[in-house]
Design an enzyme around this catalytic site. Structure first.
Site, mmCIF file in Angstrom:
data_model
loop_
_atom_site.group_PDB
_atom_site.id
_atom_site.type_symbol
_atom_site.label_atom_id
_atom_site.label_comp_id
_atom_site.label_asym_id
_atom_site.label_seq_id
_atom_site.Cartn_x
_atom_site.Cartn_y
_atom_site.Cartn_z
ATOM 1 N N ARG A 79 40.070 23.141 36.432
ATOM 2 C CA ARG A 79 40.292 24.566 36.120
ATOM 3 C C ARG A 79 39.017 25.351 36.374
ATOM 4 O O ARG A 79 39.034 26.493 36.835
ATOM 5 C CB ARG A 79 40.775 24.739 34.667
ATOM 6 C CG ARG A 79 40.803 26.202 34.234
ATOM 7 C CD ARG A 79 41.713 26.494 33.054
ATOM 8 N NE ARG A 79 41.565 25.609 31.930
ATOM 9 C CZ ARG A 79 40.513 25.559 31.114
ATOM 10 N NH1 ARG A 79 39.488 26.343 31.306
ATOM 11 N NH2 ARG A 79 40.488 24.710 30.103
ATOM 12 N N TYR A 131 53.264 47.622 47.192
ATOM 13 C CA TYR A 131 54.122 46.450 47.025
ATOM 14 C C TYR A 131 54.752 46.497 45.614
ATOM 15 O O TYR A 131 54.067 46.807 44.637
ATOM 16 C CB TYR A 131 53.323 45.162 47.257
ATOM 17 C CG TYR A 131 54.043 43.969 46.704
ATOM 18 C CD1 TYR A 131 55.356 43.705 47.091
ATOM 19 C CD2 TYR A 131 53.457 43.133 45.766
ATOM 20 C CE1 TYR A 131 56.061 42.641 46.555
ATOM 21 C CE2 TYR A 131 54.145 42.057 45.236
ATOM 22 C CZ TYR A 131 55.454 41.829 45.623
ATOM 23 O OH TYR A 131 56.155 40.776 45.081
ATOM 24 N N ASP A 205 43.947 45.941 48.833
ATOM 25 C CA ASP A 205 44.890 44.865 49.113
ATOM 26 C C ASP A 205 45.000 44.748 50.633
ATOM 27 O O ASP A 205 45.565 45.618 51.294
ATOM 28 C CB ASP A 205 46.247 45.209 48.479
ATOM 29 C CG ASP A 205 47.289 44.127 48.711
ATOM 30 O OD1 ASP A 205 47.173 43.376 49.689
ATOM 31 O OD2 ASP A 205 48.240 44.057 47.906
ATOM 32 N N LYS A 230 50.751 34.928 52.741
ATOM 33 C CA LYS A 230 51.231 35.581 53.956
ATOM 34 C C LYS A 230 50.503 35.021 55.193
ATOM 35 O O LYS A 230 50.640 33.866 55.504
ATOM 36 C CB LYS A 230 51.053 37.098 53.825
ATOM 37 C CG LYS A 230 51.618 37.677 52.500
ATOM 38 C CD LYS A 230 53.108 37.539 52.409
ATOM 39 C CE LYS A 230 53.769 38.231 51.227
ATOM 40 N NZ LYS A 230 53.209 38.077 49.920
HETATM 41 C C1 LIG Z 1 50.951 43.822 49.909
HETATM 42 C C2 LIG Z 1 51.172 42.691 48.939
HETATM 43 N N1 LIG Z 1 50.256 42.458 47.999
HETATM 44 C C3 LIG Z 1 50.387 41.460 47.123
HETATM 45 C C4 LIG Z 1 51.481 40.628 47.141
HETATM 46 C C5 LIG Z 1 51.595 39.549 46.112
HETATM 47 O O1 LIG Z 1 51.409 38.276 46.690
HETATM 48 P P1 LIG Z 1 52.052 36.935 46.132
HETATM 49 O O2 LIG Z 1 53.504 36.965 46.438
HETATM 50 O O3 LIG Z 1 51.306 35.867 46.833
HETATM 51 O O4 LIG Z 1 51.843 36.935 44.667
HETATM 52 C C6 LIG Z 1 52.486 40.835 48.096
HETATM 53 C C7 LIG Z 1 53.700 40.002 48.196
HETATM 54 O O5 LIG Z 1 54.136 39.313 47.360
HETATM 55 C C8 LIG Z 1 52.307 41.901 49.019
HETATM 56 O O6 LIG Z 1 53.234 42.167 49.937
HETATM 57 N N1 LIG Z 2 61.204 38.307 43.582
HETATM 58 C C1 LIG Z 2 59.852 38.633 43.988
HETATM 59 C C2 LIG Z 2 59.869 39.373 45.285
HETATM 60 C C3 LIG Z 2 58.731 38.959 46.141
HETATM 61 S S1 LIG Z 2 58.383 40.095 47.462
HETATM 62 C C4 LIG Z 2 57.221 39.212 48.436
HETATM 63 C C5 LIG Z 2 56.424 40.018 49.391
HETATM 64 N N2 LIG Z 2 55.316 40.660 48.795
HETATM 65 C C6 LIG Z 2 57.166 41.009 50.215
HETATM 66 O O1 LIG Z 2 56.739 42.177 50.303
HETATM 67 O O2 LIG Z 2 58.154 40.625 50.825
HETATM 68 C C7 LIG Z 2 59.232 39.495 42.922
HETATM 69 O O3 LIG Z 2 59.944 40.005 42.062
HETATM 70 O O4 LIG Z 2 58.005 39.619 42.883
#
Ligand SMILES: Cc1ncc(COP(=O)(O)O)c(C=O)c1O
Ligand SMILES: N[C@@H](CCSC[C@H](N)C(=O)O)C(=O)O
Length: 442
Positions: A79, A131, A205, A230
Site C-alpha cells: 500500500r 466527464y 484532466d 484509456k
Molecule cells: C475525461 C475523463 N476523466 C476521467 C475519467 C475517469 O477514469 P476511470 O474510468 O479510469 O476512473 C474518465 C472516464 O472514466 C474520463 O473520460
Molecule cells: N458506469 C460508469 C460509466 C463510465 S464512463 C467511462 C468513460 N469515462 C467514458 O467517458 O466513456 C460510471 O458511472 O462512472
C-alpha cells in the site's frame, strides 16, 4: 478501393470528398522540453531503465504485499510502495514532463486524491462540459463537503476570470472536453488562476490527449492527471489513474492521500500499464489518422462533427497551439435521438461501450451512458445534446470502419445510397437540446 459488402453498399473510402479539408498541421516534434528525456517521445515510451538486479527486459511483477527487513528499508508494504509501481511512476514522470508521477486504481481515484486537498469553504472553478464521473464527484463534494463548485464555460477566458477569486483553491479543467470536444486555454487560465490566488492548484484532466499529445505541466498547470484506463493502457484490460506534478509539496500531499486511503495501483495492473505505454505512439498515430478520415467522412455527409483535427472546429488554432494531435474521440449530432439510437445499434465493428482510447472502435450515446449521471435538467442547462453520438476510433482498417459506419447510416435511415453516392436525409424533427440537423448533400 471499392469493394462490395454483404449489404451491397459500396465501399466509401474512395467516395470521400476531401476537397476543402486541409490536413491539420504536422505535429510539433514530440520531444519533451524539460531536458529529462534524451530521445523523442516515441522512443522514450519504449525505453526504460532495467528495474531489477537481473537486467530483466520487462519489469517483474512484485506480487507481494509485504517486504521483510524492518525499519529503514525502501519497501515494507505494497500500500505504501511497491517496486513495480515505482518503476511505472518513474517512467511516467519522464513521459509526462513531471518531477513526480503517482499511480492509483482508476482515473476517478486520481481525481479523488487530487480533490482531497480541498477544505470546506474552498472554491473550485471548473467547466460546464465535464466527464460525468468528475461532475458526480464534484457534486458530492459540494453537497456533502462544504466545497463551492462553480461550473463555467471554460472556453471563455472572461467567464473563468469572473469566477476566480482569492478563495479559488482549485481550477479543474478538461481539454478537449468529453464529449463536446471543447478546447480550453490551459496557459491562459493557469495564469489567470495564479493571479487570482497564487496558491490555486490548476489541475488538468489530460485523458482525451494522453502525454503523447499534450503536456499540461509545460503550459502552466500544477497537476496533470488522467484515466490510464484509456490511451495509456490501450487495451481496455486495466483500470488506472495517473497523476503528475512538478511541486514536491503537492507530490508529498498526494502520496500521503494514496498511502492513507490505499488506492495505489496494484502490481499486476502497474505491469499492464507499463506494457501498454510502450505502444502508445503507434496506437495513437493510427487511431488519430483513422479518426481524422472518419470525421471528414461524416462532415462531408452533412453531420455537425466535433473533432479538433477539422478546420471547422471553432477552436482549431487554440487546440493546435497546445497539443500535438487531435486524438481519436469525436462526436456528432443527428438532430434526432431516435435516429442516433438506430445508428448506434446498427454498427457492427464499432462496439456499443463506454470508454475510449482502446485499440477497438467504440460508439456510444453519452447522455445514456458515460454522462447519464448528470441529471437531464443539468444536461439541458449545459446544452449537452441528447442525440449526441460519440465515436472512439481504434486501429482497425480504415475502409472497414468507414464501411461499417456507412451501412449503419443507411440502415438507420440517416442517408440513402444513390448512384451519386450517399445523400443525407432530412432529420425527424425532435427536441434534442440543439438546433443541429442532418442536411441534404448538394
Ligand atoms: C475525461 C475523463 N476523466 C476521467 C475519467 C475517469 O477514469 P476511470 O474510468 O479510469 O476512473 C474518465 C472516464 O472514466 C474520463 O473520460
Ligand atoms: N458506469 C460508469 C460509466 C463510465 S464512463 C467511462 C468513460 N469515462 C467514458 O467517458 O466513456 C460510471 O458511472 O462512472
Amino acid at each position: 478501393m471499392t469493394t462490395p459488402t454483404p449489404d451491397g453498399i459500396a465501399k466509401t473510402v474512395s467516395q470521400l470528398d476531401l476537397d476543402g479539408h486541409d490536413l491539420p498541421p504536422s505535429p510539433a516534434p514530440s520531444t519533451p522540453s524539460n531536458g529529462r528525456s534524451k530521445y523523442a517521445l516515441a522512443t522514450e515510451l519504449v525505453y526504460t531503465e532495467s528495474g531489477d538486479q537481473y537486467n530483466s527486459s520487462s519489469m517483474p511483477i512484485y506480487q507481494s504485499a509485504t517486504f521483510k527487513g524492518g525499519p529503514g528499508q525502501e519497501y515494507d508494504y505494497s500500500r505504501s510502495g511497491n517496486p513495480t509501481r515505482t518503476h511505472l511512476e518513474r517512467h511516467l514522470a519522464k513521459i509526462m514532463n513531471a518531477n513526480r508521477a503517482l499511480v492509483v486504481s482508476s482515473g476517478m481515484g486520481a481525481c479523488d486524491v487530487i480533490t482531497r486537498i480541498l477544505k470546506p469553504g474552498d472554491e473550485v472553478v471548473t467547466g460546464d462540459d465535464l466527464y460525468g464521473g468528475t461532475n458526480r464527484l464534484l457534486t458530492y463534494m459540494k453537497d456533502n463537503g462544504g466545497i463551492i463548485v462553480k461550473h463555467v464555460d471554460t472556453t471563455k477566458l472572461d467567464r473563468v476570470k469572473a469566477a476566480l477569486s482569492d478563495k479559488t483553491a482549485m481550477v479543474l479543467l478538461e481539454t478537449p472536453t468529453n464529449p463536446l470536444i471543447k478546447i480550453v486555454d490551459i496557459a491562459g487560465i493557469a495564469t489567470a488562476a495564479h493571479e487570482a490566488n497564487p496558491n490555486a492548484v490548476v489541475s488538468v484532466d489530460n485523458t482525451m490527449m494522453s502525454p503523447y499529445l499534450q503536456n499540461p505541466l509545460d503550459l502552466g498547470a500544477d497537476v496533470t492527471y488522467e484515466s490510464g484506463t484509456k490511451y495509456l493502457s490501450g487495451h481496455h484490460d486495466v483500470m488506472a489513474g495517473v497523476i503528475g506534478v512538478n511541486s514536491a509539496a503537492l507530490g508529498d500531499k498526494f502520496y500521503f492521500m494514496i498511502n492513507s486511503t490505499g488506492c495505489g495501483l496494484a502490481p499486476f495492473d502497474s505491469w499492464l500499464l507499463l506494457r501498454g505505454i510502450k505502444t502508445l505512439a503507434v496506437r495513437m498515430e493510427k487511431q488519430q489518422a483513422n479518426a481524422m478520415a472518419i470525421a471528414q467522412f461524416l462532415e462531408t455527409h452533412g453531420f455537425k462533427v466535433r473533432y479538433p483535427g477539422l478546420k471547422s472546429h471553432s477552436q482549431y488554432a487554440l487546440h493546435w497551439s497546445q497539443a500535438r494531435g487531435a486524438g481519436a474521440v469525436l462526436s456528432f449530432e443527428t438532430g434526432s435521438i431516435a435516429l442516433s439510437e438506430r445508428i448506434v445499434e446498427s454498427t457492427k465493428l464499432f462496439g456499443i461501450s463506454v470508454s475510449f482510447g482502446c485499440v477497438n472502435s467504440l460508439i456510444s450515446m453519452p447522455c445514456r451512458m458515460s454522462h447519464a449521471s448528470i441529471d437531464p435538467a443539468t444536461r439541458k442547462e449545459r446544452a449537452l445534446p441528447e442525440d449526441i453520438i460519440r465515436l472512439c476510433v481504434g486501429i482497425e482498417d480504415l475502409t472497414d470502419l468507414i464501411d461499417d459506419l456507412s451501412q449503419a447510416l443507411v440502415r438507420a435511415g440517416a442517408v440513402t445510397l444513390t448512384s451519386e453516392g450517399f445523400v443525407a436525409k432530412e432529420t425527424e424533427s425532435e427536441e434534442t437540446g440543439t438546433t443541429t440537423q442532418v442536411v441534404d448533400e448538394p
